[in-house]
Scaffold this active site. Structure first.
Site, PDB file in Angstrom:
ATOM      1  N   ASP A 127       0.704  -0.782  -0.174  1.00 45.40           N
ATOM      2  CA  ASP A 127       0.059   0.303  -0.306  1.00 45.40           C
ATOM      3  C   ASP A 127       0.928   1.102  -0.343  1.00 45.40           C
ATOM      4  O   ASP A 127       1.744   0.787   0.571  1.00 45.40           O
ATOM      5  CB  ASP A 127      -1.077  -0.021   0.842  1.00 45.40           C
ATOM      6  CG  ASP A 127      -2.460   0.943   1.080  1.00 45.40           C
ATOM      7  OD1 ASP A 127      -2.535   1.360   0.160  1.00 45.40           O
ATOM      8  OD2 ASP A 127      -3.329   0.635   1.677  1.00 45.40           O
ATOM      9  N   ASP A 183     -11.185   3.927  -1.335  1.00 48.42           N
ATOM     10  CA  ASP A 183     -11.693   2.446  -0.071  1.00 48.42           C
ATOM     11  C   ASP A 183     -13.098   3.098  -0.434  1.00 48.42           C
ATOM     12  O   ASP A 183     -14.183   4.217  -0.382  1.00 48.42           O
ATOM     13  CB  ASP A 183     -11.023   2.889   1.111  1.00 48.42           C
ATOM     14  CG  ASP A 183      -9.682   2.783   1.386  1.00 48.42           C
ATOM     15  OD1 ASP A 183      -8.882   2.432   0.578  1.00 48.42           O
ATOM     16  OD2 ASP A 183      -9.311   2.705   2.149  1.00 48.42           O
TER      17      ASP A 183
HETATM   18  C1  9PG Z   1      -4.442   1.022   5.938  1.00 52.33           C
HETATM   19  C2  9PG Z   1      -5.710   1.510   4.449  1.00 52.33           C
HETATM   20  C3  9PG Z   1      -6.351   0.314   3.301  1.00 52.33           C
HETATM   21  C4  9PG Z   1      -7.242   0.920   2.308  1.00 52.33           C
HETATM   22  C5  9PG Z   1      -6.561   1.525   2.166  1.00 52.33           C
HETATM   23  C6  9PG Z   1      -5.087   2.742   2.607  1.00 52.33           C
HETATM   24  O1  9PG Z   1      -5.767   9.310  -0.355  1.00 52.33           O
HETATM   25  N1  9PG Z   1      -5.649   8.848   1.060  1.00 52.33           N
HETATM   26  O2  9PG Z   1      -5.699   9.898   2.124  1.00 52.33           O
HETATM   27  C7  9PG Z   1      -5.773   7.409   1.616  1.00 52.33           C
HETATM   28  C8  9PG Z   1      -5.420   6.775   2.658  1.00 52.33           C
HETATM   29  C9  9PG Z   1      -5.608   5.589   3.573  1.00 52.33           C
HETATM   30  C10 9PG Z   1      -5.647   4.431   2.480  1.00 52.33           C
HETATM   31  C11 9PG Z   1      -6.691   4.947   1.215  1.00 52.33           C
HETATM   32  C12 9PG Z   1      -6.285   6.860   0.563  1.00 52.33           C
HETATM   33  O3  9PG Z   1      -6.469   3.673   2.698  1.00 52.33           O
HETATM   34  O4  9PG Z   1      -6.359   2.057   0.200  1.00 52.33           O
HETATM   35  O5  9PG Z   1      -7.230   0.233   1.902  1.00 52.33           O
HETATM   36  O6  9PG Z   1      -5.546  -1.200   3.606  1.00 52.33           O
HETATM   37  O7  9PG Z   1      -4.669   1.769   3.671  1.00 52.33           O
HETATM   38  O8  9PG Z   1      -4.586   1.621   6.117  1.00 52.33           O
END
Ligand code: 9PG
Length: 500
Positions: free
Chosen positions: A309, A369
């Site tokens: 990730d 998400d």
């Molecule tokens: C775990 C999560 C989960 C999730 C992932 C990810 O754009 N953003 O700021 C953003 C932050 C967090 C995020 C997605 C986008 O979540 O997509 O499935 O694994 O991390 O912390």
């Protein structure tokens, strides 16, 4: 040089950097800036987001652009902040303008170098930070030109054959609140439900940046991997190997191994967990050694499915030990990870730059998400915000990417408990996932009633035949499913759940 593209009845004057060559379905144009003078006037433009979470979709050239607006921190995390043009239509690597009769004119990069494609009512253009990639230029039916582009791209970058199967993930139920007993109980309850993978998400590690068992896994991660495999599932694990929070041991002890800003300080490359974070400079041998150690450890614990990730952070602009272009740096890093884990470990990319991940990752998240609610009340109008609707819209605009890797639209729900989604909204999520042909859920069996359990059991084994009948219209095993109202924002369900 000037060139006229000949698409039968349509002739397109263009400025290109070298002589185009014929290719299946279109033309290949040598790397370098190009501009096509299209005759369609104001029309729809397909904008493609840079990373998993970046917005993609069709917007009119004389209307609002698609993207993350008025939030530099979000933009840095969820799109290509260095190249975003909030007041002009552009996207990463590939773009298209709608012509007549369902035909589109597409320009797509066949490689790396942060290629960008944009358009207005006169011009469809492409250029890159580095002129490293040839372009594919084609005109024809939308589904055909995108498929031809994807096939040419995977001919150059590869196509992995790993299949995830049905995945149970801990994120959309427990979030960071996991511990070894909860996992053991959840896994025991999953007995008889033939999931392929049980994947632990964020929350097992002490802090992002330090990839050892945290205090809630006192028996160690190998013990939990064994709990999962003894129950008949492939153990899966989440990691964000290219970033480190400021409080991590990695960032505190080795700030010299982080990507630097112009003042020689660690560069902030994104925000999450209520903090900023940094990126590892993967061009350094010590970082390569560190990654080798991390991945040998994780695979040694027994995990065979890895959700990697926040990977975009390995491809952001910043100072590294070499001047190699940032997307090439990223690709070298993920190829290194692949060589450490070997061919049989499934790699799911999340927050990955989409094109530079082709051929290395088996699957990639293609949207923001999902959430147990329809719209994002926190950030209304931000298509990268958490929520079921945003996740469906983004994913449906990336169905063409199935030809590059498995495309993960994120989890679906069967539970009515702890869920604000109504039956129709949950069905829409499952339809989108069926269309994308990826199956994951986070529902613990204990949260489901009898009918929901039966429904889940059926879904795990299901393989649907998908036919596309329109841009957002499909037949799933013969059942007509038109998701257009959801994408265009006219769904009845939409008004009801818009929380301001
Ligand atoms: C775990 C999560 C989960 C999730 C992932 C990810 O754009 N953003 O700021 C953003 C932050 C967090 C995020 C997605 C986008 O979540 O997509 O499935 O694994 O991390 O912390």
């Amino acid at each position: 040089m000037l060139h006229t593209f000949d698409f039968g009845e349509l002739r397109i004057p263009a400025n290109v950097s070298g002589a185009p060559q014929p290719a299946p379905g279109g033309h290949i144009v040598p790397a370098g800036p190009l501009a096509l003078l299209h005759p369609f006037g104001d029309t729809e433009f397909y904008r493609h987001g840079w990373n998993s979470w970046s917005p993609s979709g069709w917007a009119r050239t004389d209307g609002e652009t698609i993207g993350i607006k008025n939030s530099p921190g979000r933009l840095l995390t969820a799109d290509d902040a260095a190249n975003e043009t909030p007041h002009a239509h552009s996207g990463a690597a590939v773009g298209a303008v709608a012509g007549e009769g369902g035909n589109v004119l597409l320009v797509g990069a066949l490689g790396l170098g942060s290629p960008r494609v944009g358009a207005d009512g006169n011009v469809l253009w492409g250029r890159g930070e580095e002129d490293a990639a040839d372009w594919f230029v084609a005109y024809g039916p939308e589904a055909v030109v995108f498929a031809d582009y994807a096939d040419l791209l995977s001919a150059r970058l590869g196509r992995r054959s790993g299949r995830a199967g049905a995945v149970w993930s801990s994120w959309y139920s427990y979030f960071e609140g996991i511990d070894e007993e909860l996992v053991a109980r959840t896994v025991a309850d999953l007995a008889g439900y033939p999931f392929d993978v049980v994947q632990l998400d964020d929350g097992w590690e002490p802090i992002v940046g330090d990839w050892t068992a945290g205090p809630d896994f006192p028996s160690g991660m190998a013990a939990t991997a064994r709990t999962i495999s003894d129950a008949g599932f492939t153990p899966g694990l989440w990691l964000a190997p290219l970033i480190a929070l400021p409080g991590s041991e990695f960032a505190r002890t080795r700030p010299d191994l982080l990507v630097q800003d112009d003042h020689g300080e660690p560069l902030v490359t994104g925000y999450n967990w209520g903090s900023h974070y940094y990126s590892l400079d993967t061009t350094r041998d010590e970082v390569k050694d560190h990654l080798r150690e991390v991945f040998e450890r994780v695979v040694g614990w027994g995990f065979r499915y890895l959700k990697l990730d926040f990977m975009y952070a390995g491809a952001v602009a910043g100072r590294r030990s070499t001047s190699l272009h940032r997307e090439a740096v990223y690709r070298e890093a993920v190829e290194h990870i692949r060589s450490v884990v070997g061919d049989s470990v499934y790699l799911l990319g999340c927050g990955v730059p989409m094109i530079p991940s082709v051929g290395v990752f088996d699957g990639a998240r293609v949207g923001p998400d999902v959430g147990a609610f329809w719209d994002n009340a926190e950030r209304v109008g931000d298509p990268s915000g958490v929520g079921a609707r945003n996740s469906i819209v983004a994913s449906l605009n990336r169905t063409w990417m199935k030809r590059l890797y498995e495309v993960d639209p994120d989890a679906v729900y069967f539970r009515s408990a702890r869920n604000l989604l109504d039956d129709g909204e949950r069905q829409a999520l499952r339809d989108a996932a069926a269309i994308l042909e990826f199956r994951s859920t986070s529902d613990p069996i204990a949260w489901l009633n009898a009918a929901e359990r039966a429904h889940l059991a059926e879904w795990i084994q299901e393989t649907a035949v998908i036919e596309q009948t329109g841009r957002y219209a499909f037949r799933i095993d013969g059942r007509a499913v038109d998701l257009t109202p959801i994408v265009t924002g006219t769904a009845a369900t939409d008004a009801a759940s818009l929380v301001v």
